[in-house]
Design an enzyme around this catalytic site. Structure first.
Site, mmCIF file in Angstrom:
data_model
loop_
_atom_site.group_PDB
_atom_site.id
_atom_site.type_symbol
_atom_site.label_atom_id
_atom_site.label_comp_id
_atom_site.label_asym_id
_atom_site.label_seq_id
_atom_site.Cartn_x
_atom_site.Cartn_y
_atom_site.Cartn_z
ATOM 1 N N CYS A 164 0.830 -1.212 0.000
ATOM 2 C CA CYS A 164 0.000 0.000 0.000
ATOM 3 C C CYS A 164 0.858 1.254 0.000
ATOM 4 O O CYS A 164 1.358 1.682 1.049
ATOM 5 C CB CYS A 164 -0.926 -0.012 1.215
ATOM 6 S SG CYS A 164 -1.951 1.458 1.315
ATOM 7 N N CYS A 167 -0.601 4.070 2.103
ATOM 8 C CA CYS A 167 -0.392 3.964 3.552
ATOM 9 C C CYS A 167 1.068 4.250 3.918
ATOM 10 O O CYS A 167 1.338 4.888 4.920
ATOM 11 C CB CYS A 167 -0.734 2.563 4.057
ATOM 12 S SG CYS A 167 -2.174 1.821 3.318
ATOM 13 N N ASP A 168 1.997 3.748 3.121
ATOM 14 C CA ASP A 168 3.399 3.719 3.561
ATOM 15 C C ASP A 168 4.356 4.604 2.758
ATOM 16 O O ASP A 168 5.489 4.828 3.183
ATOM 17 C CB ASP A 168 3.933 2.271 3.477
ATOM 18 C CG ASP A 168 3.111 1.321 4.329
ATOM 19 O OD1 ASP A 168 2.582 1.770 5.355
ATOM 20 O OD2 ASP A 168 2.991 0.139 3.951
#
Ligand code: NAP
Length: 342
Positions: A164, A167-168
């Protein structure tokens, strides 16, 4: 509560009006049995909850391990109708949940550990020991990220290997570093474009020499000077397990057999999804890939009273809007089935 539900059934639920089933639904509630349990809280489950709640069926939705589903891990959703400027995936499902709750849907945070669909009523068992009995069930458990299946991938997950970018991608460890994205679909393109804001260069590793992605996404990727496609190549190992962090990838050209290495600080894997249907193995009919089969163009499954919607049944379209559409159909099918059978 019983009175309110009975009253609203009399005025708003076409199935109940037709069949005069308000007493039976009251009976179900008095026996601590749910009318409809929806398993999954992505676009499919939440849309089912909106429709079932508006039909006065008092649905209970179980969120599952990833509340909001996969769409919460994407950035801006640009193709959901009604949002000309796009909408964050997380905001979209948050608004859907508020809409479902406004009409009386109940949302419970919890993981389903097991289901027994051979019993009547059906049983849905949550982690922690709670068992919910249900007259009907809508399965909307979605799908999860597919893995490459490499040992080094597992060992370096969350140490530079991720599924992701949204997300990261902004983590300090990835800033101004070379990054790798694996895959050739819309997800891989979206990840690569997002990562251009953080990495020094983004290598897009694809096993063929044409992208599967939609042409608008493919054009954006191919015209972005920070993205370097690496065609006809597969990742055979992620380096470096000994250092407990990502330092690069080993690649193999599938046409020439040539082996090479590429330095990078992060590997973002975006090679598709697998349906989250393990819970239902041996109970509901599925295809070879594990997608739950629907009957006769409806959302009915192989077990009467159990309906299915979203990415766990749809290997073809897999869009937020198609998941929502199936969620709507599942609630209508479940309501009709209850009207005729409960
Ligand atoms: P996808 O379309 O199935 O693409 C998966 C990609 O990964 C393909 O390019 C595939 O290669 C590659 N792949 C699969 N297994 C592999 C393996 N073991 N090793 C290396 N490569 C592998 O999946 P997706 O990109 O997640 O998209 C899923 C659906 O969501 C699609 O319908 C897509 O349009 C939609 N989506 C839409 C948006 C958007 O509209 N903004 C964003 C994301 C996703 P091959 O091409 O060779 O098969």
């Amino acid at each position: 509560m019983e009175n309110i539900i009975t009253q609203s059934i009399q005025t708003r639920n076409p199935y109940e009006l037709k069949l005069g089933k308000e007493e039976k639904i009251s009976e179900l509630i008095s026996k601590s049995m749910e009318n409809i349990v929806i398993i999954g809280s992505g676009c499919a489950g939440l849309t089912a909850a909106i429709y079932a709640a508006r039909a006065s069926l008092n649905p209970l939705l179980i969120c599952g391990p990833s509340p909001g589903g996969l769409i919460t891990t994407t950035g801006v959703v640009e193709n959901f109708p009604g949002f000309p400027k796009g909408v964050e995936g997380f905001d979209l499902v948050t608004q859907m949940q508020a809409q479902a709750e406004r009409f009386g849907a109940r949302v419970e945070f919890g993981n389903v550990e097991a289901v027994d669909l051979s019993l009547k009523p059906f049983e849905v068992k949550l982690e922690g020991g709670k068992t919910i009995k249900a007259a009907s069930v809508i399965v909307a458990t979605g799908a999860s990220h597919r893995h490459l299946g490499l040992e080094s991938e597992t060992q370096l997950e969350k140490k530079g290997v991720t599924y992701c970018a949204t997300c990261d991608g902004a983590l300090p460890v990835f800033r101004n570093q070379p990054l790798v994205v694996v895959g050739g679909g819309d997800s891989a393109c979206e990840e690569a474009l997002h990562l251009t804001h953080f990495g020094s260069v983004v290598y897009l590793i694809h096993r063929r020499d044409t992208l599967r992605a939609s042409s608008i996404m493919a054009d954006r990727v191919l015209n972005n000077p920070k993205i370097k496609p690496v065609w006809d190549s597969v990742v055979t190992e992620i380096l470096d397990v000994a250092q407990n962090k990502v330092t690069g990838v080993k690649l193999k050209n599938v046409k020439t057999g040539a082996v090479s290495e590429l330095s990078c600080a992060g590997v973002f894997i975006a090679i598709g999804h697998i349906p989250n249907t393990k819970l239902f193995e041996g109970q509901l009919e599925m295809d070879e890939a594990g997608y739950i089969l629907r009957k006769n163009g409806t959302t009915a499954t192989s077990i009467p009273g159990v309906f299915v919607a979203g990415d766990c049944t749809d290997s073809r379209y897999r869009q937020a809007i198609t998941a929502a559409g199936l969620g709507c159909q599942a609630a209508l099918d479940a309501g009709r089935w209850m009207g005729e059978n409960c």
